[in-house]
Motif scaffolding. Structure first.
Motif, PDB file in Angstrom:
ATOM      1  N   SER A  89      12.734  -6.707   0.004  1.00  0.00           N
ATOM      2  CA  SER A  89      14.131  -7.279  -0.726  1.00  0.00           C
ATOM      3  C   SER A  89      15.097  -6.437  -1.840  1.00  0.00           C
ATOM      4  CB  SER A  89      14.195  -8.537  -1.600  1.00  0.00           C
ATOM      5  OG  SER A  89      13.562  -9.022  -2.157  1.00  0.00           O
ATOM      6  N   ALA A  90      16.012  -6.754  -2.815  1.00  0.00           N
ATOM      7  CA  ALA A  90      15.954  -5.771  -3.937  1.00  0.00           C
ATOM      8  C   ALA A  90      14.884  -6.483  -4.824  1.00  0.00           C
ATOM      9  CB  ALA A  90      17.339  -5.895  -4.279  1.00  0.00           C
ATOM     10  N   THR A  91      13.880  -7.192  -4.925  1.00  0.00           N
ATOM     11  CA  THR A  91      13.048  -7.927  -5.929  1.00  0.00           C
ATOM     12  C   THR A  91      11.881  -7.740  -5.271  1.00  0.00           C
ATOM     13  OG1 THR A  91      13.850  -9.752  -5.719  1.00  0.00           O
ATOM     14  CG2 THR A  91      14.921  -9.038  -7.361  1.00  0.00           C
ATOM     15  N   ALA A  92      11.216  -7.284  -4.268  1.00  0.00           N
ATOM     16  CA  ALA A  92       9.909  -7.158  -3.934  1.00  0.00           C
ATOM     17  C   ALA A  92      10.010  -5.817  -2.831  1.00  0.00           C
ATOM     18  CB  ALA A  92       9.728  -8.542  -2.789  1.00  0.00           C
ATOM     19  N   LEU A  93       8.305  -5.470  -3.008  1.00  0.00           N
ATOM     20  CA  LEU A  93       7.856  -4.553  -2.396  1.00  0.00           C
ATOM     21  C   LEU A  93       6.293  -4.887  -1.891  1.00  0.00           C
ATOM     22  CD1 LEU A  93       9.136  -1.138  -4.110  1.00  0.00           C
ATOM     23  CD2 LEU A  93      10.043  -2.692  -2.916  1.00  0.00           C
ATOM     24  N   LYS A  94       5.696  -3.935  -0.434  1.00  0.00           N
ATOM     25  CA  LYS A  94       4.976  -3.909  -0.237  1.00  0.00           C
ATOM     26  C   LYS A  94       4.650  -3.085   0.607  1.00  0.00           C
ATOM     27  CE  LYS A  94       5.019  -7.181   3.678  1.00  0.00           C
ATOM     28  NZ  LYS A  94       4.782  -8.175   4.540  1.00  0.00           N
ATOM     29  N   GLY A  95       2.995  -2.509   0.328  1.00  0.00           N
ATOM     30  CA  GLY A  95       2.371  -2.364   0.946  1.00  0.00           C
ATOM     31  C   GLY A  95       1.383  -1.892   0.893  1.00  0.00           C
ATOM     32  N   THR A  96       0.478  -0.672   0.852  1.00  0.00           N
ATOM     33  CA  THR A  96      -0.630  -0.050   1.479  1.00  0.00           C
ATOM     34  C   THR A  96      -0.968   1.389   0.921  1.00  0.00           C
ATOM     35  OG1 THR A  96      -0.186   1.663   2.819  1.00  0.00           O
ATOM     36  CG2 THR A  96      -0.950  -0.478   3.696  1.00  0.00           C
ATOM     37  N   PHE A  97      -1.575   1.495  -0.400  1.00  0.00           N
ATOM     38  CA  PHE A  97      -2.748   2.133  -1.337  1.00  0.00           C
ATOM     39  C   PHE A  97      -3.537   3.190  -0.665  1.00  0.00           C
ATOM     40  CE2 PHE A  97      -5.252   3.197  -3.970  1.00  0.00           C
ATOM     41  CZ  PHE A  97      -5.020   3.955  -5.301  1.00  0.00           C
ATOM     42  N   ASP A  98      -3.681   5.112  -0.641  1.00  0.00           N
ATOM     43  CA  ASP A  98      -4.686   5.230  -0.060  1.00  0.00           C
ATOM     44  C   ASP A  98      -4.909   6.561  -1.025  1.00  0.00           C
ATOM     45  OD1 ASP A  98      -6.726   6.552   1.341  1.00  0.00           O
ATOM     46  OD2 ASP A  98      -4.957   7.616   2.411  1.00  0.00           O
ATOM     47  N   LEU A  99      -6.072   6.336  -1.629  1.00  0.00           N
ATOM     48  CA  LEU A  99      -6.553   7.047  -2.223  1.00  0.00           C
ATOM     49  C   LEU A  99      -7.624   7.953  -1.748  1.00  0.00           C
ATOM     50  CD1 LEU A  99      -6.737   8.237  -5.326  1.00  0.00           C
ATOM     51  CD2 LEU A  99      -8.860   6.846  -6.135  1.00  0.00           C
ATOM     52  N   GLU A 100      -7.146   9.050  -1.113  1.00  0.00           N
ATOM     53  CA  GLU A 100      -7.525  10.018   0.119  1.00  0.00           C
ATOM     54  C   GLU A 100      -9.595   9.850   0.088  1.00  0.00           C
ATOM     55  OE1 GLU A 100      -7.258  14.820   1.013  1.00  0.00           O
ATOM     56  OE2 GLU A 100      -5.843  12.967   2.275  1.00  0.00           O
ATOM     57  N   GLY A 101      -9.769   9.672   0.739  1.00  0.00           N
ATOM     58  CA  GLY A 101     -11.636   9.024   0.637  1.00  0.00           C
ATOM     59  C   GLY A 101     -11.767   8.849   0.122  1.00  0.00           C
ATOM     60  N   LEU A 102     -11.569   7.718  -1.040  1.00  0.00           N
ATOM     61  CA  LEU A 102     -11.973   7.550  -2.469  1.00  0.00           C
ATOM     62  C   LEU A 102     -11.756   6.100  -1.846  1.00  0.00           C
ATOM     63  CD1 LEU A 102     -11.871   9.472  -5.125  1.00  0.00           C
ATOM     64  CD2 LEU A 102     -13.264   9.113  -3.682  1.00  0.00           C
ATOM     65  N   GLY A 103     -10.779   5.507  -0.789  1.00  0.00           N
ATOM     66  CA  GLY A 103     -10.734   3.821  -1.089  1.00  0.00           C
ATOM     67  C   GLY A 103      -9.177   4.143  -0.465  1.00  0.00           C
ATOM     68  N   THR A 104      -8.917   2.591   0.232  1.00  0.00           N
ATOM     69  CA  THR A 104      -7.590   2.028   0.467  1.00  0.00           C
ATOM     70  C   THR A 104      -7.482   0.458  -0.574  1.00  0.00           C
ATOM     71  OG1 THR A 104      -8.182   1.448   2.261  1.00  0.00           O
ATOM     72  CG2 THR A 104      -7.889   3.351   2.392  1.00  0.00           C
ATOM     73  N   GLY A 105      -6.112   0.064  -0.312  1.00  0.00           N
ATOM     74  CA  GLY A 105      -5.664  -1.514  -0.504  1.00  0.00           C
ATOM     75  C   GLY A 105      -4.190  -1.619  -0.535  1.00  0.00           C
ATOM     76  N   THR A 106      -4.645  -2.607  -0.604  1.00  0.00           N
ATOM     77  CA  THR A 106      -2.668  -2.737  -0.856  1.00  0.00           C
ATOM     78  C   THR A 106      -2.302  -3.363  -1.855  1.00  0.00           C
ATOM     79  OG1 THR A 106      -3.114  -5.028  -0.592  1.00  0.00           O
ATOM     80  CG2 THR A 106      -3.658  -4.440   1.214  1.00  0.00           C
ATOM     81  N   PHE A 107      -0.068  -3.348  -1.807  1.00  0.00           N
ATOM     82  CA  PHE A 107       0.376  -3.599  -3.429  1.00  0.00           C
ATOM     83  C   PHE A 107       1.321  -4.549  -2.880  1.00  0.00           C
ATOM     84  CE2 PHE A 107       2.618  -0.106  -1.445  1.00  0.00           C
ATOM     85  CZ  PHE A 107       3.707  -0.389  -1.588  1.00  0.00           C
ATOM     86  N   THR A 108       1.883  -5.672  -4.378  1.00  0.00           N
ATOM     87  CA  THR A 108       3.207  -5.727  -3.930  1.00  0.00           C
ATOM     88  C   THR A 108       3.140  -5.150  -5.474  1.00  0.00           C
ATOM     89  OG1 THR A 108       2.144  -7.503  -5.200  1.00  0.00           O
ATOM     90  CG2 THR A 108       2.267  -7.992  -2.833  1.00  0.00           C
ATOM     91  N   ALA A 109       5.541  -5.959  -5.089  1.00  0.00           N
ATOM     92  CA  ALA A 109       5.688  -4.907  -6.421  1.00  0.00           C
ATOM     93  C   ALA A 109       7.023  -5.413  -7.144  1.00  0.00           C
ATOM     94  CB  ALA A 109       6.144  -4.096  -6.540  1.00  0.00           C
ATOM     95  N   VAL A 110       6.822  -6.344  -7.894  1.00  0.00           N
ATOM     96  CA  VAL A 110       8.289  -6.864  -8.363  1.00  0.00           C
ATOM     97  C   VAL A 110       8.957  -5.430  -9.399  1.00  0.00           C
ATOM     98  CG1 VAL A 110       7.708  -8.996  -7.554  1.00  0.00           C
ATOM     99  CG2 VAL A 110       7.377  -8.099 -10.284  1.00  0.00           C
ATOM    100  N   PRO A 111      10.469  -5.712  -9.609  1.00  0.00           N
ATOM    101  CA  PRO A 111      10.858  -4.614 -11.178  1.00  0.00           C
ATOM    102  C   PRO A 111      10.503  -5.886 -12.479  1.00  0.00           C
ATOM    103  CG  PRO A 111      12.958  -5.949  -9.603  1.00  0.00           C
ATOM    104  CD  PRO A 111      11.453  -6.275  -9.162  1.00  0.00           C
ATOM    105  N   LYS A 112      10.574  -4.341 -13.407  1.00  0.00           N
ATOM    106  CA  LYS A 112       9.945  -5.088 -14.647  1.00  0.00           C
ATOM    107  C   LYS A 112      11.257  -5.441 -15.242  1.00  0.00           C
ATOM    108  CE  LYS A 112       8.287  -2.671 -18.965  1.00  0.00           C
ATOM    109  NZ  LYS A 112       7.678  -1.537 -19.427  1.00  0.00           N
ATOM    110  N   PRO A 113      11.150  -6.263 -16.194  1.00  0.00           N
ATOM    111  CA  PRO A 113      11.913  -7.061 -16.715  1.00  0.00           C
ATOM    112  C   PRO A 113      12.551  -6.492 -17.969  1.00  0.00           C
ATOM    113  CG  PRO A 113      10.049  -8.876 -16.465  1.00  0.00           C
ATOM    114  CD  PRO A 113       9.737  -7.503 -16.201  1.00  0.00           C
ATOM    115  N   GLU A 114      13.700  -6.921 -17.727  1.00  0.00           N
ATOM    116  CA  GLU A 114      14.407  -5.760 -18.925  1.00  0.00           C
ATOM    117  C   GLU A 114      14.058  -6.389 -19.937  1.00  0.00           C
ATOM    118  OE1 GLU A 114      18.735  -4.692 -18.337  1.00  0.00           O
ATOM    119  OE2 GLU A 114      18.086  -4.832 -16.607  1.00  0.00           O
ATOM    120  N   ALA A 115      13.979  -4.936 -21.535  1.00  0.00           N
ATOM    121  CA  ALA A 115      13.229  -6.510 -22.673  1.00  0.00           C
ATOM    122  C   ALA A 115      14.522  -6.913 -23.079  1.00  0.00           C
ATOM    123  CB  ALA A 115      12.697  -5.013 -23.358  1.00  0.00           C
TER     124      ALA A 115
END
Length: 134
Positions: free
Chosen positions: A108-134
């Motif tokens: 959505s406009a406020t949600a990302l998700k997926g995978t992370f790959d540090l080639e040869g050193l590790g993999t993982g998952t992520f979620t992300a949200v927009p940084k709140p405005e200060a």
């Protein structure tokens, strides 16, 4: 007669739109994910919370990645539909540059998700949200 013509015209327009959509004539524009995002990365044995600033122009992504774990890096990437990817290289303390790839889905406009790959050193998952405005 006029009522019959209006019904026919409406049906013809609806049919044309359906034909164009199914034939690939109408393309949904990729959602724009420009902005500053707070990522929550989970990898075996830990994770991190990088801040990712994304600039999207059409299907092209550029931006800046900042984390305590991997440091600072500029990146490039692409968006196709609701899927995106971006890559950059870091030196994780090994004396050599290692490619990092994030591949994900725009939920959505406020949600990302997926995978992370540090080639040869590790993999993982992520979620992300927009940084709140200060």
């Amino acid at each position: 007669m006029r009522r019959r013509l209006n019904r026919w015209t409406g049906a013809a327009v609806a049919g044309l739109v359906l034909t164009l959509a199914t034939a690939g004539g109408v393309h949904a524009q990729a959602p724009n994910i420009s902005g500053t995002w707070l990522f929550d990365v989970v990898v075996e044995g830990g994770g991190g919370t990088p801040t990712v600033t994304i600039v999207q122009e059409g299907n092209a992504l550029t931006g800046h990645y900042s984390s305590e774990t991997l440091g600072e890096a500029d990146f490039t990437g692409t968006v196709e539909g609701n899927m995106f990817t971006f890559t950059f290289s870091v030196d994780p303390g090994l004396g050599q540059m290692v490619p990092v790839t994030y591949a994900g889905e725009i939920e959505s406009a406020t949600a990302l998700k997926g995978t992370f790959d540090l080639e040869g050193l590790g993999t993982g998952t992520f979620t992300a949200v927009p940084k709140p405005e200060a």
